[in-house]
Write a protein that holds these residues in place. Structure first.
Motif, mmCIF file in Angstrom:
data_model
loop_
_atom_site.group_PDB
_atom_site.id
_atom_site.type_symbol
_atom_site.label_atom_id
_atom_site.label_comp_id
_atom_site.label_asym_id
_atom_site.label_seq_id
_atom_site.Cartn_x
_atom_site.Cartn_y
_atom_site.Cartn_z
ATOM 1 N N HIS A 59 43.273 -37.292 9.747
ATOM 2 C CA HIS A 59 41.878 -37.610 9.434
ATOM 3 C C HIS A 59 41.092 -36.332 9.163
ATOM 4 C CE1 HIS A 59 39.185 -41.063 9.359
ATOM 5 N NE2 HIS A 59 38.234 -40.194 9.660
ATOM 6 N N SER A 79 36.970 -34.829 8.272
ATOM 7 C CA SER A 79 35.538 -35.127 8.170
ATOM 8 C C SER A 79 34.765 -33.839 7.936
ATOM 9 C CB SER A 79 35.021 -35.849 9.418
ATOM 10 O OG SER A 79 35.156 -35.025 10.545
ATOM 11 N N ASP A 85 33.966 -38.679 5.567
ATOM 12 C CA ASP A 85 34.866 -39.017 6.664
ATOM 13 C C ASP A 85 36.007 -39.805 6.047
ATOM 14 O OD1 ASP A 85 35.942 -39.635 9.163
ATOM 15 O OD2 ASP A 85 34.538 -41.274 9.503
ATOM 16 N N CYS A 86 37.226 -39.258 6.070
ATOM 17 C CA CYS A 86 38.333 -39.932 5.397
ATOM 18 C C CYS A 86 39.653 -39.578 6.065
ATOM 19 C CB CYS A 86 38.368 -39.543 3.922
ATOM 20 S SG CYS A 86 38.648 -37.778 3.633
ATOM 21 N N GLN A 121 41.525 -44.333 4.099
ATOM 22 C CA GLN A 121 40.195 -44.892 4.356
ATOM 23 C C GLN A 121 39.155 -43.804 4.177
ATOM 24 O OE1 GLN A 121 41.173 -46.231 8.408
ATOM 25 N NE2 GLN A 121 39.425 -44.996 9.109
ATOM 26 N N GLU A 122 37.972 -44.203 3.674
ATOM 27 C CA GLU A 122 36.932 -43.221 3.378
ATOM 28 C C GLU A 122 35.565 -43.847 3.517
ATOM 29 O OE1 GLU A 122 37.424 -40.778 -0.203
ATOM 30 O OE2 GLU A 122 35.348 -41.229 -0.691
ATOM 31 N N ARG A 123 34.623 -43.022 3.955
ATOM 32 C CA ARG A 123 33.215 -43.382 3.919
ATOM 33 C C ARG A 123 32.420 -42.104 3.670
ATOM 34 N NH1 ARG A 123 32.011 -44.920 10.260
ATOM 35 N NH2 ARG A 123 32.597 -42.894 11.116
ATOM 36 N N THR A 156 30.277 -48.244 5.879
ATOM 37 C CA THR A 156 31.549 -48.839 6.272
ATOM 38 C C THR A 156 32.663 -48.167 5.475
ATOM 39 O OG1 THR A 156 31.328 -50.600 4.645
ATOM 40 C CG2 THR A 156 30.520 -51.063 6.863
ATOM 41 N N TYR A 157 33.843 -48.147 6.038
ATOM 42 C CA TYR A 157 34.988 -47.562 5.351
ATOM 43 C C TYR A 157 35.414 -48.430 4.181
ATOM 44 C CZ TYR A 157 35.989 -44.197 9.091
ATOM 45 O OH TYR A 157 35.929 -43.154 9.989
ATOM 46 N N TYR A 176 39.037 -49.080 2.079
ATOM 47 C CA TYR A 176 40.452 -48.945 2.400
ATOM 48 C C TYR A 176 41.284 -49.114 1.142
ATOM 49 C CZ TYR A 176 38.751 -49.718 7.129
ATOM 50 O OH TYR A 176 38.072 -49.614 8.316
#
Length: 78
Positions: free
Chosen positions: A12, A14, A20-21, A38-40, A46-47, A49
């Motif tokens: 992960h 960030s 944040d991914c 996953q990313e935001r 929200t993420y 996917y």
């Protein structure tokens, strides 16, 4: 889809400005299968996917593939 390596893992990333991914190989109700990205853009978002796969057959090979994929995604986000 997943790498042939049979293990759960999370790599992960960030940034302090919000990105944040990460690549996760673990059960997640938001995706089919285990391996996904996953990313935001912000902690309040929200993420999103996306299923992914890697061909590495060793842990070090997997780490190189994930780091290359992460670098590509970070370059695309600029």
């Amino acid at each position: 889809m997943r790498t042939p390596i049979q293990a759960y893992y999370t790599i992960h990333y960030s940034e302090t400005d919000g990105l944040d991914c990460g690549f996760h190989c673990e059960p997640n109700p938001h995706v089919d299968g285990l391996l996904h990205y996953q990313e935001r853009d912000d902690a309040d978002d929200t993420y999103t996917y996306e299923p992914v796969s890697f061909g590495a057959r060793s842990v070090s090979g997997l780490l190189w593939e994930v780091m290359d994929a992460l670098a590509d995604r970070l370059d695309d986000s600029e």
